[in-house]
Design a protein around this motif. Structure first.
Motif, PDB file in Angstrom:
ATOM      1  N   PHE A 162      -9.707  -2.465   7.434  1.00 47.91           N
ATOM      2  CA  PHE A 162     -10.549  -2.353   6.255  1.00 47.91           C
ATOM      3  C   PHE A 162     -10.050  -3.312   5.178  1.00 47.91           C
ATOM      4  O   PHE A 162      -8.856  -3.622   5.103  1.00 47.91           O
ATOM      5  CB  PHE A 162     -10.541  -0.923   5.715  1.00 47.91           C
ATOM      6  N   THR A 163     -10.964  -3.749   4.317  1.00 46.06           N
ATOM      7  CA  THR A 163     -10.629  -4.650   3.220  1.00 46.06           C
ATOM      8  C   THR A 163     -10.470  -3.837   1.942  1.00 46.06           C
ATOM      9  O   THR A 163     -11.378  -3.083   1.559  1.00 46.06           O
ATOM     10  CB  THR A 163     -11.728  -5.706   3.031  1.00 46.06           C
ATOM     11  N   ILE A 164      -9.336  -3.980   1.285  1.00 44.62           N
ATOM     12  CA  ILE A 164      -9.107  -3.253   0.034  1.00 44.62           C
ATOM     13  C   ILE A 164     -10.152  -3.670  -1.005  1.00 44.62           C
ATOM     14  O   ILE A 164     -10.431  -4.854  -1.183  1.00 44.62           O
ATOM     15  CB  ILE A 164      -7.681  -3.510  -0.483  1.00 44.62           C
ATOM     16  N   GLY A 165     -10.748  -2.670  -1.621  1.00 41.54           N
ATOM     17  CA  GLY A 165     -11.790  -2.910  -2.614  1.00 41.54           C
ATOM     18  C   GLY A 165     -13.192  -2.911  -2.056  1.00 41.54           C
ATOM     19  O   GLY A 165     -14.167  -3.001  -2.812  1.00 41.54           O
ATOM     20  N   GLU A 166     -13.304  -2.796  -0.737  1.00 42.71           N
ATOM     21  CA  GLU A 166     -14.616  -2.772  -0.088  1.00 42.71           C
ATOM     22  C   GLU A 166     -14.836  -1.418   0.581  1.00 42.71           C
ATOM     23  O   GLU A 166     -13.877  -0.697   0.885  1.00 42.71           O
ATOM     24  CB  GLU A 166     -14.726  -3.888   0.946  1.00 42.71           C
ATOM     25  N   PRO A 167     -16.104  -1.045   0.854  1.00 43.01           N
ATOM     26  CA  PRO A 167     -16.363   0.238   1.505  1.00 43.01           C
ATOM     27  C   PRO A 167     -15.794   0.285   2.928  1.00 43.01           C
ATOM     28  O   PRO A 167     -15.701  -0.741   3.612  1.00 43.01           O
ATOM     29  CB  PRO A 167     -17.892   0.331   1.547  1.00 43.01           C
ATOM     30  N   GLY A 224     -22.510  14.944   1.653  1.00 46.80           N
ATOM     31  CA  GLY A 224     -22.154  14.127   0.512  1.00 46.80           C
ATOM     32  C   GLY A 224     -21.102  13.093   0.841  1.00 46.80           C
ATOM     33  O   GLY A 224     -20.020  13.426   1.341  1.00 46.80           O
ATOM     34  N   LEU A 225     -21.421  11.827   0.563  1.00 50.69           N
ATOM     35  CA  LEU A 225     -20.496  10.738   0.845  1.00 50.69           C
ATOM     36  C   LEU A 225     -19.199  10.883   0.060  1.00 50.69           C
ATOM     37  O   LEU A 225     -18.139  10.448   0.505  1.00 50.69           O
ATOM     38  CB  LEU A 225     -21.178   9.404   0.533  1.00 50.69           C
ATOM     39  N   GLU A 226     -19.268  11.538  -1.095  1.00 46.71           N
ATOM     40  CA  GLU A 226     -18.077  11.709  -1.920  1.00 46.71           C
ATOM     41  C   GLU A 226     -17.022  12.584  -1.248  1.00 46.71           C
ATOM     42  O   GLU A 226     -15.855  12.575  -1.652  1.00 46.71           O
ATOM     43  CB  GLU A 226     -18.451  12.296  -3.284  1.00 46.71           C
ATOM     44  N   ARG A 227     -17.396  13.319  -0.202  1.00 43.19           N
ATOM     45  CA  ARG A 227     -16.462  14.189   0.517  1.00 43.19           C
ATOM     46  C   ARG A 227     -15.910  13.535   1.783  1.00 43.19           C
ATOM     47  O   ARG A 227     -15.122  14.150   2.506  1.00 43.19           O
ATOM     48  CB  ARG A 227     -17.153  15.493   0.900  1.00 43.19           C
ATOM     49  N   ARG A 286     -20.466   4.534  -3.021  1.00 41.15           N
ATOM     50  CA  ARG A 286     -19.688   3.923  -1.944  1.00 41.15           C
ATOM     51  C   ARG A 286     -18.350   4.644  -1.823  1.00 41.15           C
ATOM     52  O   ARG A 286     -17.806   5.130  -2.826  1.00 41.15           O
ATOM     53  CB  ARG A 286     -19.399   2.446  -2.248  1.00 41.15           C
ATOM     54  N   LEU A 287     -17.814   4.708  -0.609  1.00 48.41           N
ATOM     55  CA  LEU A 287     -16.437   5.158  -0.417  1.00 48.41           C
ATOM     56  C   LEU A 287     -15.601   3.918  -0.140  1.00 48.41           C
ATOM     57  O   LEU A 287     -15.735   3.273   0.903  1.00 48.41           O
ATOM     58  CB  LEU A 287     -16.315   6.150   0.733  1.00 48.41           C
ATOM     59  N   VAL A 288     -14.738   3.571  -1.100  1.00 47.25           N
ATOM     60  CA  VAL A 288     -14.009   2.303  -1.088  1.00 47.25           C
ATOM     61  C   VAL A 288     -12.588   2.516  -0.568  1.00 47.25           C
ATOM     62  O   VAL A 288     -11.927   3.507  -0.888  1.00 47.25           O
ATOM     63  CB  VAL A 288     -13.978   1.721  -2.522  1.00 47.25           C
ATOM     64  N   PHE A 289     -12.131   1.560   0.238  1.00 52.11           N
ATOM     65  CA  PHE A 289     -10.735   1.542   0.689  1.00 52.11           C
ATOM     66  C   PHE A 289      -9.884   1.016  -0.458  1.00 52.11           C
ATOM     67  O   PHE A 289     -10.003  -0.145  -0.850  1.00 52.11           O
ATOM     68  CB  PHE A 289     -10.604   0.662   1.928  1.00 52.11           C
ATOM     69  N   ASN A 290      -9.011   1.863  -0.995  1.00 53.25           N
ATOM     70  CA  ASN A 290      -8.300   1.544  -2.227  1.00 53.25           C
ATOM     71  C   ASN A 290      -6.866   1.070  -2.002  1.00 53.25           C
ATOM     72  O   ASN A 290      -6.395   0.177  -2.696  1.00 53.25           O
ATOM     73  CB  ASN A 290      -8.297   2.773  -3.138  1.00 53.25           C
ATOM     74  N   GLY A 318      -9.006   9.995  -2.996  1.00 54.37           N
ATOM     75  CA  GLY A 318      -8.764   9.658  -4.388  1.00 54.37           C
ATOM     76  C   GLY A 318      -7.662   8.636  -4.578  1.00 54.37           C
ATOM     77  O   GLY A 318      -7.484   8.114  -5.683  1.00 54.37           O
ATOM     78  N   LYS A 319      -6.944   8.336  -3.518  1.00 54.46           N
ATOM     79  CA  LYS A 319      -5.863   7.354  -3.568  1.00 54.46           C
ATOM     80  C   LYS A 319      -6.057   6.310  -2.467  1.00 54.46           C
ATOM     81  O   LYS A 319      -6.224   5.126  -2.741  1.00 54.46           O
ATOM     82  CB  LYS A 319      -4.512   8.049  -3.421  1.00 54.46           C
ATOM     83  N   THR A 320      -6.046   6.754  -1.220  1.00 52.48           N
ATOM     84  CA  THR A 320      -6.349   5.842  -0.117  1.00 52.48           C
ATOM     85  C   THR A 320      -7.808   5.413  -0.172  1.00 52.48           C
ATOM     86  O   THR A 320      -8.145   4.239  -0.008  1.00 52.48           O
ATOM     87  CB  THR A 320      -6.074   6.514   1.239  1.00 52.48           C
ATOM     88  N   THR A 321      -8.674   6.380  -0.379  1.00 53.29           N
ATOM     89  CA  THR A 321     -10.108   6.124  -0.499  1.00 53.29           C
ATOM     90  C   THR A 321     -10.589   6.656  -1.849  1.00 53.29           C
ATOM     91  O   THR A 321     -10.136   7.708  -2.301  1.00 53.29           O
ATOM     92  CB  THR A 321     -10.897   6.798   0.636  1.00 53.29           C
ATOM     93  N   VAL A 322     -11.514   5.939  -2.460  1.00 48.52           N
ATOM     94  CA  VAL A 322     -12.034   6.320  -3.772  1.00 48.52           C
ATOM     95  C   VAL A 322     -13.558   6.256  -3.723  1.00 48.52           C
ATOM     96  O   VAL A 322     -14.131   5.245  -3.274  1.00 48.52           O
ATOM     97  CB  VAL A 322     -11.500   5.386  -4.873  1.00 48.52           C
ATOM     98  N   TYR A 323     -14.202   7.320  -4.181  1.00 47.64           N
ATOM     99  CA  TYR A 323     -15.666   7.316  -4.253  1.00 47.64           C
ATOM    100  C   TYR A 323     -16.090   6.643  -5.553  1.00 47.64           C
ATOM    101  O   TYR A 323     -15.599   6.971  -6.634  1.00 47.64           O
ATOM    102  CB  TYR A 323     -16.212   8.736  -4.188  1.00 47.64           C
TER     103      TYR A 323
END
Length: 351
Positions: free
Chosen positions: A73-78, A318-321, A8-12, A22-27
């Protein structure tokens, strides 16, 4: 079948400027899913194939208390956006395994759509045999944006002049081609020489790099303009107002110049809206679906197949990108419609 990873790509966290991968969004790959036994509760299990990266995603990276036309977007959710997925299992009468569906997808490899959410998805027939990524680009929301608003607001007549900003983007490029097919003169801008070459190939009569030529100077030479398709706002909007003919129509699609915390540019010539009797129309594409969506699906996939509507695509695998692709779109580094290929498997479900 043993459980599989469900990346998942999460809104952080909420960014103050450009989003930071890696900060705003985290895989995150910590979750797993059992594709054979996960409960559907009357819904459908979908494997995500492709996701769309669009400028407006930045606006959803905000505090939920700030109201807008699209939910935060909800923090902690994709994250979520338009995508195409493959139905693996179904307990819903409108869907069967092997269907390809278009609509809002979470940024994760697999998801269960509850019945109410499934009913918002569209089963794609794809009788033209187009690649699935096209359905989040020129045959998806960006193409719908160009198609719907042009039909609704342009009042275009052959021989008129239109100025299109962000002309190499998926919306702008489609507008250029629609306008040329209707006999208009097209002025279009983009942010690199490569992108300028692309918009020239689409038929733009005047194509220029706004980073090396002043928009105001180009419009003074090539105008006046009868229609302005605005993806930028700010100083470019001011220049378009100066160059507008009496009765010109302004189609306000986006204002990316103000998306990432930049100092707002205060347009100084708004009184000309009165003197020139300009018609300024802002819009949100989904509000135009009822009137124009059927015509879009009847015409656009075939036009794309026949090469009458061209497009370019910037595919990230790749979703991680995906977090990096979001930043590329905000800064104009993408070359064509930005899509994330989440899975290469676009065949029928095989569990």
């Amino acid at each position: 079948m043993a459980p599989v990873k469900n990346g998942r790509l999460v809104f952080n966290e909420i960014p103050t400027g450009l989003p930071e991968p890696g900060k705003t969004t985290v895989y995150d790959e910590s979750q797993t899913i059992d594709l054979e036994s996960v409960p559907l509760n009357g819904g459908i299990l979908v494997k995500t194939l492709v996701l769309s990266i669009d400028p407006y995603l930045r606006g959803r990276m905000r505090d939920a208390s700030i109201k807008s036309y699209s939910p935060a977007f909800t923090i902690g959710e994709p994250l979520s956006n338009y995508g195409v997925g493959l139905v693996l299992r179904s307990e819903h009468a409108s869907f069967k395994a092997g269907d390809h569906v278009y609509g809002s997808h979470p940024f994760q490899q697999y998801f269960v759509a509850a019945p109410a959410d499934a009913e918002k998805l569209t089963v794609l027939k794809n009788e033209e045999g187009l690649q699935w990524s096209v359905y989040v680009g020129v045959c998806g929301m960006p193409g719908q944006t160009a198609h719907h608003a042009w039909r609704e607001y342009s009042q275009a007549k052959p021989g008129e002049t239109v100025f299109v900003t962000a002309g190499a983007g998926p919306v702008g490029a489609t507008v250029i081609q629609i306008a040329k097919q209707q006999g208009l003169k097209v002025i279009a801008s983009a942010g690199s020489e490569e992108k300028v070459a692309f918009i020239k190939s689409l038929g733009a009569d005047v194509a220029f790099n706004y980073k090396t030529e002043r928009t105001r100077d180009v419009l003074a030479r090539a105008g006046p303009i009868d229609i302005y398709w605005d993806n930028v706002g700010g100083e470019t909007l001011e220049a378009a107002i100066d160059a507008a003919a009496v009765g010109a129509r302004f189609i306000e699609c986006g204002m990316i110049s103000a998306y990432n915390g930049e100092e707002p540019y205060h347009v100084k010539n708004l009184m000309l809206i009165v003197g020139k009797q300009l018609k300024i129309s802002g819009f949100i594409v989904m509000w135009l679906h009822e009137k124009h969506l059927a015509h879009f699906y009847e015409t656009f996939p075939l036009l794309v197949k026949e090469g009458k509507i061209k497009y370019t695509e910037d595919a990230t695998h790749g979703l991680e990108r995906a977090g990096h692709a979001i930043v590329d779109v905000q800064t104009g580094r993408n070359k064509g419609k930005s899509v994330i290929i989440v899975s290469e498997d676009a065949g029928p479900a095989r569990l």
